[in-house]
Design a protein around this motif. Structure first.
Motif, PDB file in Angstrom:
ATOM      1  N   ARG A  98       0.847  -1.181   0.000  1.00  0.00           N
ATOM      2  CA  ARG A  98       0.000   0.000   0.000  1.00  0.00           C
ATOM      3  C   ARG A  98       0.888   1.238   0.000  1.00  0.00           C
ATOM      4  O   ARG A  98       1.957   1.237   0.616  1.00  0.00           O
ATOM      5  CB  ARG A  98      -0.879   0.050   1.253  1.00  0.00           C
ATOM      6  CG  ARG A  98      -2.036  -0.903   1.270  1.00  0.00           C
ATOM      7  CD  ARG A  98      -2.843  -0.805   2.570  1.00  0.00           C
ATOM      8  NE  ARG A  98      -2.073  -1.138   3.762  1.00  0.00           N
ATOM      9  CZ  ARG A  98      -1.734  -2.366   4.120  1.00  0.00           C
ATOM     10  NH1 ARG A  98      -2.060  -3.385   3.358  1.00  0.00           N
ATOM     11  NH2 ARG A  98      -1.062  -2.600   5.214  1.00  0.00           N
ATOM     12  N   VAL A  99       0.427   2.275  -0.652  1.00  0.00           N
ATOM     13  CA  VAL A  99       1.110   3.576  -0.646  1.00  0.00           C
ATOM     14  C   VAL A  99       0.066   4.632  -0.376  1.00  0.00           C
ATOM     15  O   VAL A  99      -1.004   4.637  -0.989  1.00  0.00           O
ATOM     16  CB  VAL A  99       1.811   3.850  -1.994  1.00  0.00           C
ATOM     17  CG1 VAL A  99       2.475   5.209  -1.980  1.00  0.00           C
ATOM     18  CG2 VAL A  99       2.827   2.760  -2.334  1.00  0.00           C
ATOM     19  N   SER A 100       0.363   5.537   0.557  1.00  0.00           N
ATOM     20  CA  SER A 100      -0.548   6.639   0.857  1.00  0.00           C
ATOM     21  C   SER A 100       0.272   7.882   1.142  1.00  0.00           C
ATOM     22  O   SER A 100       1.444   7.819   1.490  1.00  0.00           O
ATOM     23  CB  SER A 100      -1.439   6.313   2.054  1.00  0.00           C
ATOM     24  OG  SER A 100      -0.662   6.169   3.227  1.00  0.00           O
ATOM     25  N   GLY A 101      -0.360   9.032   0.995  1.00  0.00           N
ATOM     26  CA  GLY A 101       0.326  10.285   1.269  1.00  0.00           C
ATOM     27  C   GLY A 101      -0.561  11.243   2.029  1.00  0.00           C
ATOM     28  O   GLY A 101      -1.773  11.186   1.929  1.00  0.00           O
ATOM     29  N   ARG A 102       0.072  12.092   2.831  1.00  0.00           N
ATOM     30  CA  ARG A 102      -0.645  13.122   3.592  1.00  0.00           C
ATOM     31  C   ARG A 102       0.108  14.424   3.461  1.00  0.00           C
ATOM     32  O   ARG A 102       1.262  14.512   3.541  1.00  0.00           O
ATOM     33  CB  ARG A 102      -0.701  12.795   5.077  1.00  0.00           C
ATOM     34  CG  ARG A 102      -1.446  11.596   5.429  1.00  0.00           C
ATOM     35  CD  ARG A 102      -1.548  11.553   6.923  1.00  0.00           C
ATOM     36  NE  ARG A 102      -1.491  10.177   7.344  1.00  0.00           N
ATOM     37  CZ  ARG A 102      -1.548   9.789   8.578  1.00  0.00           C
ATOM     38  NH1 ARG A 102      -1.624  10.658   9.523  1.00  0.00           N
ATOM     39  NH2 ARG A 102      -1.512   8.557   8.905  1.00  0.00           N
TER      40      ARG A 102
END
Length: 102
Positions: A98-102
């Protein structure tokens, strides 16, 4: 006017080996500075991943049983917004679940 804002991007990996590869990809392919990259267990418990890899998997008597396999490994990095696409691609190539950004 260029957007020079930063974002923290996070990726999870099944093994420490894959997480280490991701760090190398970030540094060598994307130019992310090592002090801006962090590696830790994705959970509160210490973990070497969810499956044996590297030296843990190639032990003379089969996979080692003393490695703490309690969860995924998280790699996070502080990057420029302009790097998001390249960093996501690089993390995917390294095996990110999984890859996520904030």
């Amino acid at each position: 006017m260029a957007d020079d804002s930063t974002i923290t991007i996070r990726a999870t990996f099944e093994t420490r080996e894959a997480a280490d590869l991701a760090v190398e990809h970030l540094v060598q392919q994307c130019g992310v500075s090592r002090p801006d990259i962090f590696v830790q267990s994705a959970k509160s418990e210490n973990s070497a991943g969810i499956s044996p890899s590297g030296g843990d998997a190639s032990h003379e008597e089969g996979a080692r049983s003393d490695a703490k396999l309690a969860g995924e490994i998280e790699v996070s990095a502080d990057i420029a917004v302009s790097q998001i696409a390249a960093v996501q691609r690089s993390l995917g190539e390294a095996g990110a679940i999984r890859v996520s950004g904030r």
